[in-house]
Scaffold this active site. Structure first.
Site, PDB file in Angstrom:
ATOM      1  N   SER A 144       0.807  -1.224   0.000  1.00  0.00           N
ATOM      2  CA  SER A 144       0.000   0.000   0.000  1.00  0.00           C
ATOM      3  C   SER A 144       0.837   1.271   0.000  1.00  0.00           C
ATOM      4  O   SER A 144       0.825   2.047   0.971  1.00  0.00           O
ATOM      5  CB  SER A 144      -0.942  -0.038   1.177  1.00  0.00           C
ATOM      6  OG  SER A 144      -1.644  -1.243   1.118  1.00  0.00           O
ATOM      7  N   ARG A 159       7.578   6.209  -4.367  1.00  0.00           N
ATOM      8  CA  ARG A 159       8.109   6.809  -3.140  1.00  0.00           C
ATOM      9  C   ARG A 159       7.405   6.173  -1.953  1.00  0.00           C
ATOM     10  O   ARG A 159       6.303   5.634  -2.073  1.00  0.00           O
ATOM     11  CB  ARG A 159       7.889   8.331  -3.121  1.00  0.00           C
ATOM     12  CG  ARG A 159       6.453   8.744  -3.362  1.00  0.00           C
ATOM     13  CD  ARG A 159       6.272  10.259  -3.357  1.00  0.00           C
ATOM     14  NE  ARG A 159       4.937  10.617  -3.775  1.00  0.00           N
ATOM     15  CZ  ARG A 159       4.595  10.999  -5.000  1.00  0.00           C
ATOM     16  NH1 ARG A 159       5.522  11.079  -5.942  1.00  0.00           N
ATOM     17  NH2 ARG A 159       3.348  11.297  -5.305  1.00  0.00           N
ATOM     18  N   ASP A 197      -3.897  -1.451  -1.396  1.00  0.00           N
ATOM     19  CA  ASP A 197      -4.988  -1.839  -0.483  1.00  0.00           C
ATOM     20  C   ASP A 197      -6.351  -1.297  -0.939  1.00  0.00           C
ATOM     21  O   ASP A 197      -7.393  -1.924  -0.711  1.00  0.00           O
ATOM     22  CB  ASP A 197      -4.705  -1.434   0.974  1.00  0.00           C
ATOM     23  CG  ASP A 197      -4.301   0.014   1.144  1.00  0.00           C
ATOM     24  OD1 ASP A 197      -4.192   0.740   0.139  1.00  0.00           O
ATOM     25  OD2 ASP A 197      -4.089   0.446   2.299  1.00  0.00           O
TER      26      ASP A 197
HETATM   27  C1  GLC Z   1      -0.812   5.854   1.536  1.00  0.00           C
HETATM   28  C2  GLC Z   1      -0.223   5.059   0.376  1.00  0.00           C
HETATM   29  C3  GLC Z   1      -1.321   4.420  -0.450  1.00  0.00           C
HETATM   30  C4  GLC Z   1      -2.267   3.626   0.437  1.00  0.00           C
HETATM   31  C5  GLC Z   1      -2.800   4.508   1.559  1.00  0.00           C
HETATM   32  C6  GLC Z   1      -3.735   3.764   2.504  1.00  0.00           C
HETATM   33  O1  GLC Z   1      -1.504   6.929   1.042  1.00  0.00           O
HETATM   34  O2  GLC Z   1       0.566   5.914  -0.430  1.00  0.00           O
HETATM   35  O3  GLC Z   1      -0.762   3.564  -1.434  1.00  0.00           O
HETATM   36  O4  GLC Z   1      -3.322   3.114  -0.324  1.00  0.00           O
HETATM   37  O5  GLC Z   1      -1.724   5.034   2.298  1.00  0.00           O
HETATM   38  O6  GLC Z   1      -3.104   2.682   3.121  1.00  0.00           O
END
Ligand code: GLC
Length: 471
Positions: A144, A159, A197
């Protein structure tokens, strides 16, 4: 509350107000930023990444099979085995492992992935899933963070977010790294799909949803937890940046991981208090994910803490305590990131006499003795911070509903938004405030359809299994 403290708190509360004008102009900017992101490479700071997820349709609920899922989202790594029953239901076995803080930063990708693989090994043993050593188990990997995805099982980290900072992983394919470390342990597990996610949440809610019973179509999957983000299904014709990439040209649609945490990194419309600036400056990804830093669980407590420190430095709170302690405040109040959003959720609803429950909480969490009037100030600030977060959360949902509604012009079912994450699930009043702000924005402009929020518990694990099932 004494006059000066009250005036100072009222002023801060005012800075956190969200009005109709802000909600509407931010929704318009979000729509524009989606379009820019769909036309440009995913790495820029000025617009949202809008990452194609290489999932080309939503599940029908009829999918079957047993799959593994590994889910690295924030503070925990979860390993699951998911059996899809083909009738909108599933059976889930899962174990959750806390990620040691020293693997999140100042460490290496090798160490992190070796740790994850060892947990997969432990899970397989615990659940006796490794009966036939010749049979390769398929795994979906929920990762995520913003990843530049080029196939269902390929993606390079753009990143880190949410406090992770392992420099050697940036730009590398995270499936390759994970697979290499799984192979070192001879687990005979093949990572066949990589999913954010939010993509998992979208798929899992669409799988569970039976539109003939709910009279709703699932249109967004989103997370309001440690971080915040959302995914939805778009028409390929709306995604110019797919041209020139390697996707099946026969498909008509594609799931997009918006990475809406990075909405308005240039702060054209978002409120920007001095506390937001202090919090952003103390993160590893300063200048990025500024929307997330106003909304998600990782940041709410820290915003409150820096506001309290500010009131202290202005001589308005904790003055007697400071003197009694011979010129210091308790160490834990001064330490960033210690105040969890779950604590704010209790402060928010404390209605005990003289806010005694909050007194206990502040004592336990921060070793901070407080007076009644200090607690009134803390509760007022908590309310302002969480309420701004919930109202801002309506913006991306409303904008995406606006963007997809013509795809459902001939279908009069309602829209449902699959959500997961501790803040949306547990923070008192958060869901109600999101819905109220969506009403103010009115993305369906008078249509009869309704918008519902549906908690998609364990969505990311089940969604990863669903991704693995189409691989
Ligand atoms: C952050 C991450 C993203 C993820 C979110 C929720 O924003 O960059 O990829 O979906 O957290 O977990």
């Amino acid at each position: 509350m004494n006059k000066d403290l009250k005036a100072a708190v009222d002023k801060i509360v005012e800075l956190f107000q969200v009005d109709e004008k802000l909600l509407k102009s931010a929704t318009n900017l979000f729509t524009e930023s989606m379009k820019t992101g769909l036309s440009n490479a995913s790495g820029g700071r000025e617009y949202m990444p809008m990452i194609p997820a290489f999932v080309t349709e939503l599940p029908t609920g009829k999918e079957t099979g047993t799959f593994l899922a590994g889910d690295l989202g924030g503070t925990n790594f979860r390993v699951c085995s998911v059996k899809l029953n083909g009738d909108h239901t599933f059976e889930l076995k899962q174990s959750k492992y806390k990620i040691p803080v020293d693997l999140m930063e100042n460490s290496t990708g090798d160490k992190l992935f070796a740790h994850l693989s060892s947990k997969v090994e432990a899970f397989l043993k615990e659940n006796e899933l490794r009966k036939d050593a010749n049979e390769t188990l398929k795994m979906g990997f929920t990762f995520s963070f913003p990843v530049d995805q080029t196939a269902l099982n390929k993606g390079k980290l753009i990143r880190w977010t949410k406090g992770y900072d392992l420099k050697d992983v940036v730009g590398k394919d995270v499936v390759e790294l994970f697979q290499a470390s799984v192979d070192k342990l001879n687990l005979n597990v093949s990572i066949v799909a990589l999913a954010n996610d939010t993509v998992g949440t979208l798929l899992s809610r669409a799988f569970s949803n039976d539109p003939s019973k709910t009279n709703s179509n699932t249109v967004v999957g989103c997370i309001f937890g440690t971080g915040t983000n959302g995914a939805y299904l778009d028409k390929v014709s709306n995604i110019p940046k797919l041209k020139g990439t390697d996707y099946n040209k026969n498909v008509k649609s594609m799931v997009i991981n918006t990475e809406w945490g990075s909405f308005d990194n240039t702060l054209q419309v978002l409120p920007n208090t001095k506390y937001d600036k202090i919090v952003d400056a103390s993160t590893a990804n300063t200048g990025y994910h500024l929307f997330e830093k106003r909304i998600s669980g990782m940041f709410l407590g820290e915003i409150l803490r820096v506001a309290l420190i500010d009131l202290f430095e202005r001589g308005l709170i904790f003055q007697d305590l400071f003197k009694e302690r011979g010129g210091s405040l308790p160490h834990r109040v001064q330490q960033p990131w210690l105040l969890d959003a779950s604590v704010l959720s209790y402060l928010e609803i404390d209605d005990s006499t003289e806010l005694r429950m909050s007194a206990l909480l502040m004592q336990n969490e921060l070793r901070l003795p407080t007076t009644h009037e200090e607690r009134l100030a803390i509760q007022g600030l908590t309310h302002a911070i969480s309420s701004r977060a919930a109202q801002l959360s309506a913006i991306p949902i409303a904008a995406i509903v606006k963007h997809v509604k013509e795809q459902y012009a001939d279908d009069d079912r309602d829209f449902e938004i699959g959500c997961d994450g501790s803040v949306v699930e547990f923070y008192p009043g958060f869901q109600a405030q999101i819905l109220k702000a969506i009403k103010v924005i009115d993305p369906l402009e008078g249509e009869k359809k309704q918008i519902h929020l549906k908690i998609a518990k364990d969505g990311s694990g089940v969604g990863a299994a669903l991704c693995a099932s189409v691989a």
